[in-house]
Design a protein around this motif. Structure first.
Motif, PDB file in Angstrom:
ATOM      1  N   GLN A  20       0.175   5.940   1.983  1.00 53.85           N
ATOM      2  CA  GLN A  20      -0.398   6.612   0.922  1.00 53.85           C
ATOM      3  C   GLN A  20      -0.153   8.307   0.967  1.00 53.85           C
ATOM      4  OE1 GLN A  20      -2.443   6.068  -1.629  1.00 53.85           O
ATOM      5  NE2 GLN A  20      -2.714   8.144  -2.001  1.00 53.85           N
ATOM      6  N   ASP A  51      -0.785  12.181  -0.006  1.00 54.98           N
ATOM      7  CA  ASP A  51      -1.606  12.904  -0.799  1.00 54.98           C
ATOM      8  C   ASP A  51      -0.984  14.340  -1.141  1.00 54.98           C
ATOM      9  OD1 ASP A  51      -1.254  14.270   1.642  1.00 54.98           O
ATOM     10  OD2 ASP A  51      -3.391  14.294   2.316  1.00 54.98           O
ATOM     11  N   PRO A  82      -6.822   6.475   0.146  1.00 54.33           N
ATOM     12  CA  PRO A  82      -6.367   6.150  -0.909  1.00 54.33           C
ATOM     13  C   PRO A  82      -7.172   6.207  -2.322  1.00 54.33           C
ATOM     14  CG  PRO A  82      -6.799   4.170   0.248  1.00 54.33           C
ATOM     15  CD  PRO A  82      -7.149   5.238   1.180  1.00 54.33           C
ATOM     16  N   SER A  85      -5.428   5.952  -8.322  1.00 52.53           N
ATOM     17  CA  SER A  85      -5.133   6.448  -7.005  1.00 52.53           C
ATOM     18  C   SER A  85      -4.953   7.792  -7.176  1.00 52.53           C
ATOM     19  CB  SER A  85      -3.364   5.952  -6.649  1.00 52.53           C
ATOM     20  OG  SER A  85      -2.661   6.563  -7.860  1.00 52.53           O
TER      21      SER A  85
END
Length: 659
Positions: free
Chosen positions: A269, A271, A339, A370
């Motif tokens: 994941q 960011d 997530p 997401s």
């Protein structure tokens, strides 16, 4: 005489050249990108001595690798083995020179750029590796350059040394190892209670997931960790480090058997600042004690090498389903890199009604966008509109259980799934790509792909999707191009450039778009008309038919608008690009239908919002048999209104004269 002098000179030159052949250490020192490793190696007496007298393979991290860990004290001997191995001869397990001779693990991974080779969690930089040299005793030595530091498992200062522990020794004595503040006492207790110690000391090389202490809250979670759950934390016969892991590939765990099938999968994941690694267990086939579905766990400390494989510490146990959908969302409250952190943030910003709605449902399926989905500019532009955002959030909520398997297996039967917004539905499409079956979901005109499915909760499922539903980001044309259910209409409009106008920004389009099934229905009813319409040489007919389905105006018409407009009159007259469209609108069980030429046509999907208009997907085109005929040679192409009998006569005559 001259010849003898020349030979002597050549021998001298060769001997001088040989005396100045670089050693491996000199090679390292001459490379400015390996200077930190060279400096540490030169100051390590045991390592330097090993290079002076015997064969070796050295895995040398770049300076950049050292700069990522300014406080780390690298163990040089863990980067050295006592056999010279070029890339093609690297075995999957190699013993190192470090005390206790702990192994390092070699893995190979296919990528779009070819084969990648990893040693533990470091990738070998192939273009800078396979450098073969000899020391002064003629012993072969091989240099490989790697992009990360190899980190062995070590004990705390003052602890009794345990060299090269297996996974059980690690689990039993975790408090003496350098693993930060993490503790694993509760999981160890469950392993002992379930008599599964042998699983963690098994010969061979495996991947072990060990949940840390914080993951055993709240009770009674510890009691749910039984023998099968423990088995679900081990991938046998595969040593998987996070960098070399094949992402989104399900590996069978020890809990993969006849009546219970559990896999484990790595995924990341991102960011935008950093990437987090997660593992998910998927109980593909459950039983009375083990719920089918996915459980996510963050890898809080990964890539711990042990004698029989690798250990990853995770933030909670796998396989255990003991929280509701609402509690699952609340778990991201303090996890900014989780997530679904941004989704939870939006929920809290809009107000508590959405969470209350979830709590009031006995069964829930949530399609959760997401973090990346919330970063799209068109989404950020409406975040301040709280009323609009409440509707958008509810568009992602379904008051029933829908697993990915249920969606896939019923794709031909599940037509519409009602959402928590009145008269708004979700629509699904399953794309088959070999063994992979990708699921797309559409809501409010937005098509999203499920990127993480079947996250299980006690009252339903959460599916992570890659777009926010209800916030359009495509034009009418782009929607046609990306929706496989509308391929036939897209193809018809492409041949004579009809579609080009649908990307315009100066007008608003209301487009009644026949689905692929609608055209198939026409083929069943009037096969000759269908065949002519889809023949390339008669594409001009397609434009005329599509024009009947398109309204170009300064506004769009939702189905609700059309229904309200038709209340005052029995027949609603709409000006299309071609002519007047005379229809009646009716509504039943939150679904719309259109009556045209005494034919009832269902609106399969209404109000598909686009950036420059709106689409209504219908299950039959506005077309009659007399609309499409094949003209005589030399006749005008604008013959549309001839009766069917005359059309047949003309076709027979045309065939006769051609003969």
């Amino acid at each position: 005489m001259m010849a003898m002098k020349l030979i002597a000179t050549l021998v001298l030159l060769i001997s001088i050249g040989e005396s100045h052949t670089k050693t491996l250490l000199e090679k390292l020192q001459d490379d400015p990108d390996l200077s930190q490793f060279a400096d540490l190696l030169e100051r390590d007496g045991a390592a330097k001595s090993a290079l002076d007298y015997r064969s070796a393979t050295i895995f040398a991290p770049t300076n950049q690798a050292f700069q990522r860990y300014p406080d780390m004290k690298a163990n040089i001997q863990y980067h050295i083995t006592n056999t010279p191995n070029k890339l093609e001869s690297l075995k999957s397990v190699i013993i190192t020179d470090m005390d206790g001779n702990p192994p390092i693990y070699i893995s190979r991974k296919r990528s779009p750029h070819g084969e990648e080779i990893y040693v533990n969690n470091a990738m070998i930089l192939k273009s800078r590796s396979n450098v073969e040299l000899k020391n002064k005793y003629g012993k072969r030595q091989v240099l490989h350059v790697i992009d990360d530091i190899l980190v062995p498992l070590t004990t705390n200062q003052g602890s009794n040394e345990i060299y090269n522990p297996d996974a059980l020794q690690f689990l039993t004595n975790a408090n003496i190892f350098n693993i930060g503040s993490h503790r694993v006492r509760s999981f160890h207790q469950r392993v002992v209670y379930s008599k599964r110690e042998s699983l963690f000391q098994a010969d061979g090389y495996h991947t072990f997931f060990i949940p840390v202490e914080e993951g055993f809250k709240p009770p009674p979670r510890p009691e749910l960790i039984d023998k099968k759950v423990i088995d679900g934390h081990v991938i046998p016969n595969h040593v998987i480090f996070t960098s070399s892991a094949t992402l989104d590939h399900p590996f069978e765990t020890e809990a993969f058997e006849d009546n219970l099938k559990v896999t484990a999968t790595f995924f990341t994941q991102n960011d935008g600042k950093s990437a987090k690694t997660y593992v998910k267990s998927n109980t593909v086939i459950g039983d009375a004690k083990h719920t089918a579905g996915v459980v996510l766990a963050e890898v809080v400390l990964g890539n711990i090498p042990v004698k029989n494989g690798v250990v990853h510490l995770i933030h909670r146990p796998l396989m255990v389903v003991d929280t509701t959908v609402a509690k699952f969302l609340e778990s991201f409250k303090e996890k900014e890199d989780g997530p679904l952190f941004k989704f939870y943030e939006v929920i809290m910003d809009v107000g508590g009604e959405f969470m209350q709605a979830i709590n009031n449902m006995k069964e829930v399926t949530l399609f959760a966008p997401s973090n990346e989905a919330w970063n799209r500019p068109e989404v950020r532009n409406i975040l301040a509109n709280k009323q609009k955002m409440r509707e958008i959030l509810n568009l992602h909520l379904v008051s029933d259980r829908y697993s990915a398997e249920k969606i896939r297996s019923n794709n031909n039967q599940i037509i519409q799934i009602p959402t928590n917004v009145d008269k708004k539905f979700l629509y699904f499409n399953v794309l088959n790509n070999g063994d992979n079956k990708t699921i797309t979901v559409e809501g409010g005109g937005v098509n999203a792909t499920i990127i993480q499915s079947d996250i299980a909760a006690t009252n339903g499922f959460v599916h992570i999707i890659d777009h926010v539903l209800g916030v359009p980001y495509t034009s009418v044309l782009e929607k046609l191009q990306t929706d496989p259910m509308l391929n036939d209409t897209l193809w018809l409009g492409t041949r004579n450039r009809f579609n080009e106008q649908l990307n315009g920004t100066t007008a608003r389009y209301t487009y009644f778009v026949p689905s692929n099934r609608a055209w198939k229905s026409l083929d069943n009813e009037i096969p000759s008309t269908y065949k002519k319409l889809f023949m390339p040489e008669f594409s001009y007919h397609a434009n005329s038919i599509l024009e009947r389905h398109l309204i170009v105006s300064n506004r769009v018409y939702t189905m609700s608008d059309l229904k309200n407009m038709s209340i005052a009159t029995d027949t609603l007259i709409l000006q299309t690009v071609r002519d007047q469209l005379k229809i009646r609108i009716s509504e039943h069980d939150r679904r719309y239908s259109i009556t045209w030429n005494n034919k009832k046509i269902n609106v399969f999907r209404s109000d598909v919002i686009c950036t420059n208009g709106i689409i209504h997907v219908i299950d039959h085109p506005f077309i009659e048999e007399k609309d499409v005929i094949i003209p005589l040679n030399g006749a005008t192409k604008n013959v549309y209104q001839l009766p069917s009998l005359i059309t047949s006569v003309l076709l027979i005559a045309s065939t006769y004269f051609l003969i």
